[in-house]
Design a protein around this motif. Structure first.
Motif, PDB file in Angstrom:
ATOM      1  N   PRO A 136       9.727  59.292   9.437  1.00 62.47           N
ATOM      2  CA  PRO A 136      10.173  59.148   8.043  1.00 62.47           C
ATOM      3  C   PRO A 136      11.553  58.497   7.977  1.00 62.47           C
ATOM      4  O   PRO A 136      12.341  58.558   8.924  1.00 62.47           O
ATOM      5  N   GLY A 137      11.828  57.876   6.813  1.00 59.10           N
ATOM      6  CA  GLY A 137      13.133  57.267   6.636  1.00 59.10           C
ATOM      7  C   GLY A 137      14.250  58.283   6.623  1.00 59.10           C
ATOM      8  O   GLY A 137      15.389  57.982   7.000  1.00 59.10           O
ATOM      9  N   SER A 138      13.944  59.485   6.172  1.00 63.05           N
ATOM     10  CA  SER A 138      14.913  60.575   6.171  1.00 63.05           C
ATOM     11  C   SER A 138      14.155  61.890   6.148  1.00 63.05           C
ATOM     12  O   SER A 138      12.957  61.936   5.852  1.00 63.05           O
ATOM     13  N   GLY A 139      14.838  62.961   6.463  1.00 63.40           N
ATOM     14  CA  GLY A 139      14.219  64.272   6.423  1.00 63.40           C
ATOM     15  C   GLY A 139      13.611  64.688   7.744  1.00 63.40           C
ATOM     16  O   GLY A 139      13.646  63.952   8.744  1.00 63.40           O
ATOM     17  N   PRO A 140      13.014  65.888   7.784  1.00 66.41           N
ATOM     18  CA  PRO A 140      12.450  66.435   9.031  1.00 66.41           C
ATOM     19  C   PRO A 140      11.094  65.832   9.354  1.00 66.41           C
ATOM     20  O   PRO A 140      10.526  65.060   8.582  1.00 66.41           O
ATOM     21  N   LEU A 141      10.581  66.205  10.515  1.00 67.22           N
ATOM     22  CA  LEU A 141       9.285  65.721  10.981  1.00 67.22           C
ATOM     23  C   LEU A 141       8.611  66.804  11.804  1.00 67.22           C
ATOM     24  O   LEU A 141       9.249  67.412  12.673  1.00 67.22           O
ATOM     25  N   ALA A 142       7.336  67.051  11.537  1.00 62.97           N
ATOM     26  CA  ALA A 142       6.551  68.010  12.317  1.00 62.97           C
ATOM     27  C   ALA A 142       5.613  67.260  13.256  1.00 62.97           C
ATOM     28  O   ALA A 142       4.860  66.384  12.819  1.00 62.97           O
ATOM     29  N   LEU A 143       5.663  67.589  14.538  1.00 61.38           N
ATOM     30  CA  LEU A 143       4.787  67.009  15.558  1.00 61.38           C
ATOM     31  C   LEU A 143       3.863  68.103  16.074  1.00 61.38           C
ATOM     32  O   LEU A 143       4.325  69.100  16.625  1.00 61.38           O
ATOM     33  N   THR A 144       2.545  67.929  15.883  1.00 59.56           N
ATOM     34  CA  THR A 144       1.569  68.947  16.281  1.00 59.56           C
ATOM     35  C   THR A 144       0.710  68.424  17.411  1.00 59.56           C
ATOM     36  O   THR A 144       0.079  67.368  17.283  1.00 59.56           O
TER      37      THR A 144
END
Length: 524
Positions: A136-144
């Motif tokens: 994403p351009g900003s913010g968190p990210l979830a990797l599953t």
């Protein structure tokens, strides 16, 4: 690589491949095994971690989901199922990755899981992989990530306790144009935060005779009951020993794995159609009121040439006849297994048994391919002429000489769905699977493995004993009979002519010396 550490171990991933032909046989040797779990306990643990990103240490939340059995028998191997590991990266960590020129990230995880029982401890590594995701351009990210995990065996009575430990996240970074990002692979090391609840506890599985007894798994419609509980305890003496962790898919050669050799050689050279795979499983033995185990066994398979099947307006249909053989020390048989059970409910009997082929194993497969949604459906019937041979016997502590010819008087049999076209005495197992192109298969497919089920009748025994000590009747009365439900599990096959080896993000199908990479775990 600019100082980025490449992962030392390689996480598994099963490649999606469309199966075009058949399946092959597996069958249980009639030796009682420890009880299996009747149900499962679902775990969804959320744990705080501290991870070392390029800009420094940052907090991350890790969620681990899995299904563990409600209970297990001492000496019984089991694997948690449905394992997923979700790493929730904070916005600062995502910014670190984009600053490296990355537009996408493909994750693979290696979670160290501590396994303790009483005062003994061992470690397992849970590996998982994921498809690439856009950053994403900003913010968190979830990797599953998802993947298979090693089997664990409790050596004695007492809870098996599973706890999460250190985590390594391997990242394959991609640029916006689809090429690899300049930093190359990156490994992020994470450790459990000091304030993690219960020191990372995931689950506790009761093991042994004090665990709650199962009522047995539900039956499928139109099928016999599933494999039931034990007729004996574990083979080893009870005691505080470290839990046994068996990696199902280690790399390198197969020499040190918990499985017999499974390779072609000068006595049986491979062809362009040769496959090999490991198989294992359970069957009920009704007279013993328990289940029995087929030890991990090698199968060598020669694929047939697909031909046109019956007309079908909605599918392309192909029929294939292939052949498979057990392979152990150059003979068409399973490895021997020693087990103890109670004959007639009170007489302890220890026996060593094997299954031996009396002819070729026939594999009849029908593949139906639907072009409208790229769905492939496979149905397979396997017909195997097998006798059960007893090589050693001990009754109530006294060894008995069974002689060299103690076997069932004829091959084991099953109800035959097509007796007109397939006469003869053989075991019949059935497997069905589905696969959408580009996705993993479900059920049974030859290339990816899976479950096969059936029902077997054990004939009377003959040739058992020497001199005046004939024990045919003892074995017949305690073991022989019909209606014994079978469930066998085949691992991923290795294609000898086109081997697939492990990579950092793909699980191999073959070891370096062309043996099956995956060692399956029996299921009930």
């Amino acid at each position: 690589m600019r100082g980025n550490r490449v992962a030392a171990s390689r996480p598994p991933r099963v490649r999606a491949r469309t199966a075009t032909i058949g399946a092959f046989v597996v069958l249980a040797a009639m030796v009682p095994a420890a009880a299996s779990a009747a149900g499962s306990q679902e775990v969804d643990a959320e744990l705080p971690y501290i991870c070392a990103f390029p800009s420094g240490e940052l907090p991350a939340t890790v969620r681990v989901s899995a299904a563990f059995p409600d209970r297990a028998g001492a000496g019984e191997a089991f694997s948690p199922t449905g394992v997923t590991t979700t790493v929730e990266l904070p916005a600062e960590a995502v910014a670190d990755l984009t600053a490296l020129g990355a537009a996408t990230a493909r994750a693979a995880t290696r979670l160290t899981v501590g396994v303790t029982q009483n005062e003994a401890a061992a470690e397992a590594t849970w590996r998982g992989t994921a498809e690439p995701v856009t950053l994403p351009g900003s913010g968190p990210l979830a990797l599953t990530t998802t993947g298979d995990v090693p089997s664990v065996t409790g050596r004695s009575d007492g809870d098996l306790v599973f706890s999460a430990g250190d985590l390594a996240v391997d990242l394959e970074l991609g640029a916006a144009d689809g090429s690899a990002a300049d930093p190359g692979p990156l490994t992020v090391d994470c450790s459990l935060a000091e304030d993690a609840p219960e020191e990372g506890l995931l689950a506790a599985v009761p093991v042994g005779t004090d665990a709650p007894q199962p009522s047995g798994p539900p039956s499928l419609p139109g099928s016999p009951p599933g494999p039931s509980g034990p007729s004996s305890g574990p083979e080893e003496e009870q005691g505080e020993r470290a839990p046994k962790v068996t990696e199902g898919t280690p790399g390198g050669t197969a020499a040190d794995r918990d499985a017999p050799p499974c390779r072609y050689d000068e006595n049986r050279p491979p062809t362009s159609a040769s496959l090999n795979a490991y198989v294992t499983g359970y069957t009920n033995v009704n007279k013993l009121k328990g289940a029995s185990l087929l030890p991990v066994s090698c199968m060598l398979i020669e694929q047939g040439i697909p031909g046109d099947g019956p007309p079908d307006p909605d599918h392309l249909v192909f029929d294939t006849v292939s052949q498979g053989d057990f392979h152990y020390e150059g003979r068409k048989r399973t490895p021997p297994v020693e087990s103890t059970f109670l004959a007639f409910g009170f007489t302890p009997v220890k026996a060593t048994m094997v299954l031996e082929q009396t002819g070729p194993i026939r594999i009849d497969s029908r593949i139906k391919m639907r072009l409208s949604d790229l769905l492939t459906i496979g149905e397979t019937y396997i017909r195997a002429p097998l006798v059960l041979r007893v090589t050693a016997l001990e009754i109530n502590g006294t060894p008995l000489d069974v002689g060299p010819d103690c076997t069932t008087e004829k091959p084991l049999t099953s109800p035959e769905p097509d007796p007109a076209n397939h006469p003869g005495d053989h075991v019949v197992l059935y497997g069905r699977g589905e696969q959408v192109f580009g996705e993993d298969a479900t059920g049974y497919m030859l290339l990816t493995g899976g479950p096969l089920t059936g029902e077997v009748t054990i004939p009377a025994f003959t040739g058992c004993g020497t001199g005046g000590e004939r024990i045919d009747r003892l074995l017949t009365a305690s073991v022989s009979g019909s209606g014994n439900y079978v469930k066998q599990i085949q691992g991923q096959t290795c294609s000898i002519a086109n081997p697939v080896f492990e990579t950092p993000f793909t699980r191999g199908e073959c070891t370096e010396d062309l043996q099956p990479y995956q060692i399956p775990v029996p299921e009930r």
